[in-house]
Design a protein around this motif. Structure first.
Motif, PDB file in Angstrom:
ATOM      1  N   GLN A   1       0.801  -0.818  -0.090  1.00  0.00           N
ATOM      2  CA  GLN A   1       0.123   0.292   0.243  1.00  0.00           C
ATOM      3  C   GLN A   1       0.760   1.563  -0.265  1.00  0.00           C
ATOM      4  OE1 GLN A   1      -3.124   1.004  -0.464  1.00  0.00           O
ATOM      5  NE2 GLN A   1      -3.588  -1.591  -0.758  1.00  0.00           N
ATOM      6  N   ASN A   2       1.837   1.415   1.040  1.00  0.00           N
ATOM      7  CA  ASN A   2       2.705   2.549   0.686  1.00  0.00           C
ATOM      8  C   ASN A   2       2.905   3.220  -0.972  1.00  0.00           C
ATOM      9  OD1 ASN A   2       4.634   0.330   0.045  1.00  0.00           O
ATOM     10  ND2 ASN A   2       6.206   1.083   1.860  1.00  0.00           N
ATOM     11  N   GLY A   3       2.374   4.172  -1.676  1.00  0.00           N
ATOM     12  CA  GLY A   3       2.619   4.532  -1.909  1.00  0.00           C
ATOM     13  C   GLY A   3       1.741   4.415  -3.227  1.00  0.00           C
ATOM     14  N   VAL A   4       1.089   3.824  -3.675  1.00  0.00           N
ATOM     15  CA  VAL A   4      -0.228   3.124  -4.678  1.00  0.00           C
ATOM     16  C   VAL A   4      -1.473   2.562  -3.599  1.00  0.00           C
ATOM     17  CG1 VAL A   4      -0.342   0.968  -6.356  1.00  0.00           C
ATOM     18  CG2 VAL A   4       1.877   2.150  -5.843  1.00  0.00           C
ATOM     19  N   ASN A   5      -2.656   3.575  -4.419  1.00  0.00           N
ATOM     20  CA  ASN A   5      -3.612   3.042  -3.735  1.00  0.00           C
ATOM     21  C   ASN A   5      -4.601   2.212  -4.370  1.00  0.00           C
ATOM     22  OD1 ASN A   5      -6.119   4.084  -2.409  1.00  0.00           O
ATOM     23  ND2 ASN A   5      -6.754   5.241  -3.636  1.00  0.00           N
ATOM     24  N   TRP A   6      -3.761   0.739  -3.899  1.00  0.00           N
ATOM     25  CA  TRP A   6      -4.434  -0.259  -4.406  1.00  0.00           C
ATOM     26  C   TRP A   6      -5.614  -0.507  -3.624  1.00  0.00           C
ATOM     27  CZ3 TRP A   6      -2.163  -2.746  -8.756  1.00  0.00           C
ATOM     28  CH2 TRP A   6      -0.549  -2.679  -8.490  1.00  0.00           C
TER      29      TRP A   6
ATOM     30  N   PRO B 202      -5.931  -6.897  -8.398  1.00  0.00           N
ATOM     31  CA  PRO B 202      -5.791  -5.501  -8.153  1.00  0.00           C
ATOM     32  C   PRO B 202      -5.531  -4.345  -8.635  1.00  0.00           C
ATOM     33  CG  PRO B 202      -4.268  -6.947  -8.332  1.00  0.00           C
ATOM     34  CD  PRO B 202      -5.237  -7.850  -8.771  1.00  0.00           C
ATOM     35  N   SER B 203      -5.946  -3.286  -8.150  1.00  0.00           N
ATOM     36  CA  SER B 203      -6.259  -1.922  -9.070  1.00  0.00           C
ATOM     37  C   SER B 203      -6.038  -1.051  -8.677  1.00  0.00           C
ATOM     38  CB  SER B 203      -7.748  -2.392  -9.224  1.00  0.00           C
ATOM     39  OG  SER B 203      -8.709  -2.063  -8.760  1.00  0.00           O
ATOM     40  N   PHE B 204      -5.529   0.458  -9.453  1.00  0.00           N
ATOM     41  CA  PHE B 204      -5.503   1.300  -8.817  1.00  0.00           C
ATOM     42  C   PHE B 204      -6.170   2.141  -9.796  1.00  0.00           C
ATOM     43  CE2 PHE B 204      -1.708  -0.181 -11.855  1.00  0.00           C
ATOM     44  CZ  PHE B 204      -1.697   0.850 -11.836  1.00  0.00           C
ATOM     45  N   ASN B 205      -5.579   3.550  -9.687  1.00  0.00           N
ATOM     46  CA  ASN B 205      -5.884   4.992 -11.077  1.00  0.00           C
ATOM     47  C   ASN B 205      -4.365   5.230 -11.640  1.00  0.00           C
ATOM     48  OD1 ASN B 205      -9.036   4.496 -10.811  1.00  0.00           O
ATOM     49  ND2 ASN B 205      -9.068   6.097  -9.593  1.00  0.00           N
ATOM     50  N   ALA B 206      -4.410   5.198 -12.717  1.00  0.00           N
ATOM     51  CA  ALA B 206      -3.320   6.339 -13.219  1.00  0.00           C
ATOM     52  C   ALA B 206      -3.692   7.415 -13.369  1.00  0.00           C
ATOM     53  CB  ALA B 206      -3.378   4.967 -14.925  1.00  0.00           C
ATOM     54  N   ASP B 207      -2.347   7.623 -13.463  1.00  0.00           N
ATOM     55  CA  ASP B 207      -3.235   9.789 -13.949  1.00  0.00           C
ATOM     56  C   ASP B 207      -3.473   9.924 -15.369  1.00  0.00           C
ATOM     57  OD1 ASP B 207      -2.548   9.693 -11.097  1.00  0.00           O
ATOM     58  OD2 ASP B 207      -0.188  10.429 -11.965  1.00  0.00           O
ATOM     59  N   THR B 208      -3.089   9.495 -16.200  1.00  0.00           N
ATOM     60  CA  THR B 208      -3.217   9.204 -17.291  1.00  0.00           C
ATOM     61  C   THR B 208      -3.515   8.618 -18.893  1.00  0.00           C
ATOM     62  OG1 THR B 208      -1.594  11.088 -18.367  1.00  0.00           O
ATOM     63  CG2 THR B 208      -3.179  12.545 -17.520  1.00  0.00           C
ATOM     64  N   VAL B 209      -3.919   8.339 -19.689  1.00  0.00           N
ATOM     65  CA  VAL B 209      -4.343   7.881 -20.606  1.00  0.00           C
ATOM     66  C   VAL B 209      -4.649   7.870 -21.911  1.00  0.00           C
ATOM     67  CG1 VAL B 209      -4.540   5.082 -21.545  1.00  0.00           C
ATOM     68  CG2 VAL B 209      -4.698   5.572 -19.093  1.00  0.00           C
ATOM     69  N   LYS B 210      -3.057   8.290 -22.665  1.00  0.00           N
ATOM     70  CA  LYS B 210      -3.477   8.233 -23.909  1.00  0.00           C
ATOM     71  C   LYS B 210      -3.747   6.842 -24.770  1.00  0.00           C
ATOM     72  CE  LYS B 210      -1.927  11.241 -27.377  1.00  0.00           C
ATOM     73  NZ  LYS B 210      -0.335  12.488 -28.384  1.00  0.00           N
TER      74      LYS B 210
END
Length: 166
Positions: free
Chosen positions: A102-107, A122-130
């Motif tokens: 969990q440290n550093g990544v909001n899983w 497991p999932s997380f939110n990427a800042d941007t996807v182009k």
């Protein structure tokens, strides 16, 4: 005509030949006229998470209807190797490893229904996807990325992209 029904006498051999011919014609039509080339379904994705950026090949998967249960938005499924490149963190193999990760990544765990059954990814939110394909380019912010340990398409692509992104 007998009781409103019309009877035609056709031998079983003729029926088998006719069915085989119709099957062959439909098979050839599917392979030639209605063919969708897999290369037409491959897109380039540029994902960013914090200071990390990666570029992956993604298959536009018409069967991918995975939605983020928290937002209702579509989800990109990414291989664990590329997710590690993006987040800088090893993907946990079991739930007991989650506290260290969990440290550093909001899983978070995302329930997914797939052909091989229900599972939690497991999932997380990427800042941007182009998303790039020829002259098409779209950018999405805060996209949910689910991580799979499975190899996608014999390694030909590293992500599955929902049609909802296009």
């Amino acid at each position: 005509m007998n009781n409103g029904f019309s009877y035609v006498h056709v031998s079983i051999v003729s029926m088998i030949v006719i069915c085989a011919a119709v099957y062959a014609v439909l098979f050839l039509l599917k392979k030639t006229v209605f063919r969708v080339h897999e290369e037409d379904m491959i897109y380039e994705l540029n994902l960013s998470y914090k200071e990390n950026k990666i570029r992956v090949r993604a298959l536009l998967d018409s069967g991918n209807s995975v939605k983020d249960i928290y937002t209702g938005k579509p989800v990109i499924v990414l291989t664990s190797e590329r997710a590690k490149d993006l987040t800088g963190k090893e993907i946990p193999g079991n739930l007991s490893d989650w506290s260290d990760l969990q440290n550093g990544v909001n899983w978070r765990l995302l329930p997914v229904h797939a052909l091989d059954g229900d599972q939690l990814l497991p999932s997380f939110n990427a800042d941007t996807v182009k998303i790039d394909k020829g002259n098409i380019s779209k950018t999405h912010n805060s996209v949910c990325v689910a991580v799979t340990k499975d190899i996608l398409g014999k390694g030909e692509y590293q992500a599955l992209l929902s049609r909802d992104f296009i």
